[in-house]
Motif scaffolding. Structure first.
Motif, PDB file in Angstrom:
ATOM      1  N   UNK A 229      28.613 -97.248  69.805  1.00 40.54           N
ATOM      2  CA  UNK A 229      28.991 -98.546  70.372  1.00 40.54           C
ATOM      3  C   UNK A 229      27.790 -99.469  70.530  1.00 40.54           C
ATOM      4  N   UNK A 230      26.629 -98.915  70.900  1.00 40.81           N
ATOM      5  CA  UNK A 230      25.435 -99.736  71.122  1.00 40.81           C
ATOM      6  C   UNK A 230      24.608 -99.911  69.861  1.00 40.81           C
ATOM      7  N   UNK A 231      25.148 -99.466  68.718  1.00 43.58           N
ATOM      8  CA  UNK A 231      24.489 -99.606  67.402  1.00 43.58           C
ATOM      9  C   UNK A 231      23.144 -98.886  67.336  1.00 43.58           C
ATOM     10  N   UNK A 232      22.963 -97.842  68.163  1.00 45.52           N
ATOM     11  CA  UNK A 232      21.752 -97.038  68.038  1.00 45.52           C
ATOM     12  C   UNK A 232      21.818 -96.163  66.795  1.00 45.52           C
ATOM     13  N   UNK A 233      23.013 -95.968  66.285  1.00 49.71           N
ATOM     14  CA  UNK A 233      23.206 -95.307  65.007  1.00 49.71           C
ATOM     15  C   UNK A 233      23.710 -96.353  64.026  1.00 49.71           C
ATOM     16  N   UNK A 234      23.188 -96.327  62.805  1.00 48.49           N
ATOM     17  CA  UNK A 234      23.484 -97.396  61.847  1.00 48.49           C
ATOM     18  C   UNK A 234      24.913 -97.299  61.338  1.00 48.49           C
ATOM     19  N   UNK A 350      36.844 -97.046  69.759  1.00 48.70           N
ATOM     20  CA  UNK A 350      36.313 -95.848  70.394  1.00 48.70           C
ATOM     21  C   UNK A 350      37.011 -95.641  71.734  1.00 48.70           C
ATOM     22  N   UNK A 351      37.692 -94.506  71.878  1.00 49.33           N
ATOM     23  CA  UNK A 351      38.426 -94.208  73.105  1.00 49.33           C
ATOM     24  C   UNK A 351      37.883 -92.923  73.714  1.00 49.33           C
ATOM     25  N   UNK A 352      37.548 -92.964  74.997  1.00 46.91           N
ATOM     26  CA  UNK A 352      37.037 -91.786  75.697  1.00 46.91           C
ATOM     27  C   UNK A 352      38.025 -91.405  76.792  1.00 46.91           C
ATOM     28  N   UNK A 353      38.767 -90.330  76.576  1.00 44.12           N
ATOM     29  CA  UNK A 353      39.777 -89.833  77.511  1.00 44.12           C
ATOM     30  C   UNK A 353      40.753 -90.945  77.930  1.00 44.12           C
ATOM     31  N   UNK A 378      38.267 -93.375  66.765  1.00 44.63           N
ATOM     32  CA  UNK A 378      37.545 -92.160  67.133  1.00 44.63           C
ATOM     33  C   UNK A 378      37.811 -91.933  68.615  1.00 44.63           C
ATOM     34  N   UNK A 379      38.535 -90.852  68.938  1.00 44.01           N
ATOM     35  CA  UNK A 379      38.984 -90.646  70.309  1.00 44.01           C
ATOM     36  C   UNK A 379      38.531 -89.287  70.825  1.00 44.01           C
ATOM     37  N   UNK A 380      37.926 -89.288  72.004  1.00 48.49           N
ATOM     38  CA  UNK A 380      37.629 -88.055  72.731  1.00 48.49           C
ATOM     39  C   UNK A 380      38.781 -87.828  73.707  1.00 48.49           C
ATOM     40  N   UNK A 381      39.411 -86.673  73.635  1.00 51.07           N
ATOM     41  CA  UNK A 381      40.539 -86.400  74.522  1.00 51.07           C
ATOM     42  C   UNK A 381      40.647 -84.910  74.783  1.00 51.07           C
ATOM     43  N   UNK A 382      41.152 -84.586  75.993  1.00 49.92           N
ATOM     44  CA  UNK A 382      41.422 -83.191  76.322  1.00 49.92           C
ATOM     45  C   UNK A 382      42.918 -82.905  76.265  1.00 49.92           C
ATOM     46  N   UNK A 383      43.708 -83.921  75.933  1.00 48.05           N
ATOM     47  CA  UNK A 383      45.158 -83.778  75.891  1.00 48.05           C
ATOM     48  C   UNK A 383      45.557 -83.286  74.510  1.00 48.05           C
TER      49      UNK A 383
END
Length: 708
Positions: A229-234, A350-353, A378-383
């Motif tokens: 999200x912060x563009x630290x990765x190209x 980008x979705x986080x939980x 790209x989603x991080x989820x525990x469901x």
């Protein structure tokens, strides 16, 4: 350079001296990196677009950059495979350093290229400083545009990312940015302080696919999302990214207007329309026609209806959509942040939980909505059920490595399990082969007749690669205490009416009962009274009329949504139990913690240093220390990863006391609950038919708001 100046100023007559100085500095300092006309466009195109007149297209700007490339001498030079025709014969003797003049930088030769430091001596320092300042302003402005109040990239000063990027790869990414939205992030590391979380990883996000990102808590999933999200990765230039992380800032803006403002193109066009209407001139009229044409092309008139559909799906009633954002709680502002992101439709979402902030009805709507999502997720989820419904691919993070699996979570689980079995079989076979060879060597080491065979076995073992055991994830275990049975009835609510005043009735005439073998799940929309019902059961609230009868031997174990936040952060788990339940040995405290997987060094680490899931397991230990015989669990899965949720479901099924559970995790509900209580409209009703029946009811209600 004079010809370039004339060309730029003739094509862009409105250019001011500061902007031209910036462009001139870029051409002066970076010209050696231009290998084709597209490189000039990558360097100057954005700035030229900003100063171009309204009728100038991207194609016109590319043509201008092509001409600039042709005018510069190096453009002609590099097109000749690095060879240059000389104006006159060159005497090599004259190239001797002893024959040089004092001004070594004045020499030009195809045999001697000045260093970068030498070249910089010819650059006006003031212009260079101005150019650098302009570049920094552009970077700051781009970051600001990509980070809205409700959809923030987030900052984490302790985390860092590193990526090895070849010059060719960077050039290809920039060249393709306007044509494709696929994202390749290659050979990168992510660290948190001194701890390396991800090492030498490669991921590819294909446009239009939905990626679930799974792995144990604390391995770096959330950190990686922040790095992207912060563009630290190209990532390719021009790909829009939104990270739903922070709640909307509360102010006087209406909820629906807050969502509509997320479409910055539409918002700016409407703002310009108002300004032009206020001018009421002939020139403004012509420009107003262009604005109307652009609004029509993006179908701006349909935006309010779409925004309303999204808000309704996430649980906002028609009246709530017209309320100011400051009137909503933090959880509802997070829903607004999600609504803004869904409305803006970025290239990469980008979705986080995301399910943590939603009730079951909103989760079911979101599952349906994301199944038709046009770009990349790209989603991080525990469901687990959410991942099964939404994901087309799974990224799995383990041991600093990210592996890619096609299909949803169920397919990933089967594929990975089979892969682990095959690796274990191969390991066992290799181990057996080595053991047989070693047994032969040991048996016939001193037998002269078998010396040749022994030597061949020794050489074979020496040539074999190291045998590395299959790395398995540590299994999470949870075990609730054994308790004595209670004779029914254990819990009964008779004609219970509750309200915070007689005018504000929350629950009306509730008649329900539970026993010590009950497995009850309470479902319903947020604000329908689920937590109020639990507090009535626990005796924390007193009904206005009616009665709550409980068995005299009942001992409740209550896990609240905020149980984890209420732990003392400055002590370790053993010390916490010593404070809460003094008089026991350290071994006993550690034994109790071990029932919930808090063992070894974890039991002696500061609670503040534990992950959310580890803190939850400490909270479960505190809850169960007094051996409760009836558990009341309010959203216990919020901080747990998928493996720990599975362990929790097993522990609940093995527990011999009663359970009332509030949860939005569909898989946990299906695995555990035998009875559903539905809260809504001031009522609590028992639903026969289980979760499948409830899902049908919800989907019927959602038919009018699901966006097709």
């Amino acid at each position: 350079m004079d010809e370039c100046e004339n060309l730029i100023k003739s094509r862009f007559p409105n250019i001011n001296d500061d902007i031209y100085s910036y462009l001139e500095s870029v051409l002066t300092v970076s010209h050696d990196e231009f290998e084709r006309p597209d490189d000039v466009f990558d360097a100057l195109g954005e700035m030229l677009t900003e100063i171009a007149s309204s009728g100038t297209s991207e194609s016109d700007i590319r043509d201008t950059c092509n001409e600039i490339y042709e005018l510069l001498d190096f453009g002609k030079t590099k097109r000749s495979n690095g060879m240059r025709q000389l104006d006159a014969p060159v005497q090599m003797a004259a190239m001797n350093f002893g024959a040089m003049t004092d001004d070594i930088t004045s020499m030009t030769s195809i045999w001697m290229n000045g260093s970068r430091d030498d070249r910089l001596k010819h650059v006006d320092k003031k212009k260079l400083e101005k150019a650098e300042a302009k570049i920094q302003q552009k970077i700051d402005r781009r970051n600001a545009e990509g980070t809205k109040p409700s959809v923030s990239a987030g900052q984490d000063c302790q985390a860092s990312a590193a990526q090895v990027i070849s010059k060719k790869s960077a050039r290809m990414e920039n060249k393709s940015a306007g044509r494709i939205q696929d994202i390749r992030i290659e050979n990168f590391d992510v660290a948190f302080g001194e701890k390396v979380l991800i090492k030498g990883a490669d991921i590819t996000l294909v446009y239009g696919r939905r990626y679930g990102f799974v792995g144990r808590n604390g391995l770096g999933k959330t950190t990686l999302l922040k790095m992207i999200a912060t563009k630290q990765l190209q990532i390719p230039f021009g790909v829009s990214v939104l990270h739903v992380e922070q709640e909307v800032t509360g102010d006087e803006t209406l909820a629906i207007d807050s969502v509509l403002e997320a479409d910055t193109v539409r918002f700016d066009l409407l703002k310009k329309e108002k300004e032009l209407l206020a001018l009421n001139s002939t020139e403004a009229s012509a420009e107003l026609s262009e604005v109307y044409a652009e609004l029509s092309s993006i179908e701006a008139d349909k935006a309010p209806a779409l925004a309303s559909v999204i808000l309704a799906g996430l649980g906002f009633s028609a009246d709530e959509q017209k309320r100011a954002t400051k009137t909503f709680s933090g959880g509802w502002r997070m829903r607004l942040a999600l609504a803004r992101a869904l409305f803006a439709k970025p290239d990469l979402l980008l979705l986080d939980e995301p399910t943590n902030m939603l009730d079951l009805k909103a989760i079911i709507w979101l599952e349906n909505y994301l199944q038709t999502w046009p770009s990349t997720i790209l989603v991080v989820s525990h469901d687990r059920h959410f991942l099964d419904e939404v994901s087309t691919d799974i990224f799995h993070l383990q041991s600093q490595v990210i592996d890619h699996y096609k299909g949803n979570y169920e397919n990933f689980f089967k594929t990975r399990s089979e892969r682990m079995k095959n690796q274990q079989r191969e390991y066992d076979a290799q181990l057996q082969l080595r053991q047989h060879a070693q047994d032969f060597i040991d048996k016939f080491r001193y037998n002269a007749n078998r010396a040749a065979l022994v030597q061949s076995r020794i050489k074979m073992l020496e040539k074999l690669p190291p045998l590395i055991p299959v790395e398995k994830e540590v299994e999470v275990t949870m075990k609730f205490p054994e308790v004595a049975k209670l004779s029914p009835p254990v819990l009964q609510l008779d004609e219970v009416i509750f309200g915070y005043s007689k005018e504000r009735i929350v629950l009306n005439k509730i008649d329900l009962s539970a026993n010590d073998d009950s497995r009850i799940c309470v479902v319903g929309e947020n604000g329908a009274g689920k937590s109020t019902l639990l507090k009535l059961v626990l005796g924390e609230l007193t009904p206005l009329t009616g009665f709550v009868h409980t068995h005299r031997g009942i001992r409740y174990g209550y896990f609240s949504q905020h149980h984890v936040d209420q732990l003392s952060m400055d002590v370790n788990p053993v010390e916490l139990l010593q404070q809460r339940f003094p008089g026991q040995t350290v071994e006993e405290y550690r034994r109790q913690l071990g029932r919930f997987g808090v063992s070894g060094d974890l039991a002696l680490q500061s609670i503040s240093s534990l992950s959310g899931g580890q803190k939850s397991r400490v909270a479960f230990t505190v809850m169960c220390y007094s051996k409760p015989n009836f558990l009341v669990l309010d959203e216990p899965t919020n901080h747990l990863d998928i493996q720990t949720i599975e362990a929790l479901s097993i522990a609940i099924n093995e527990y011999n006391g009663g359970v009332i559970l509030v949860s939005h995790d569909e898989r946990l509900i299906r695995n555990v609950c035998k009875e559903l209580w539905i809260c809504g409209g001031g009522k609590v009703t028992r639903l026969d038919g289980g979760f499948d029946e409830y899902r049908k009811v919800v989907e019927t209600e959602l038919d009018c708001v699901i966006y097709k």
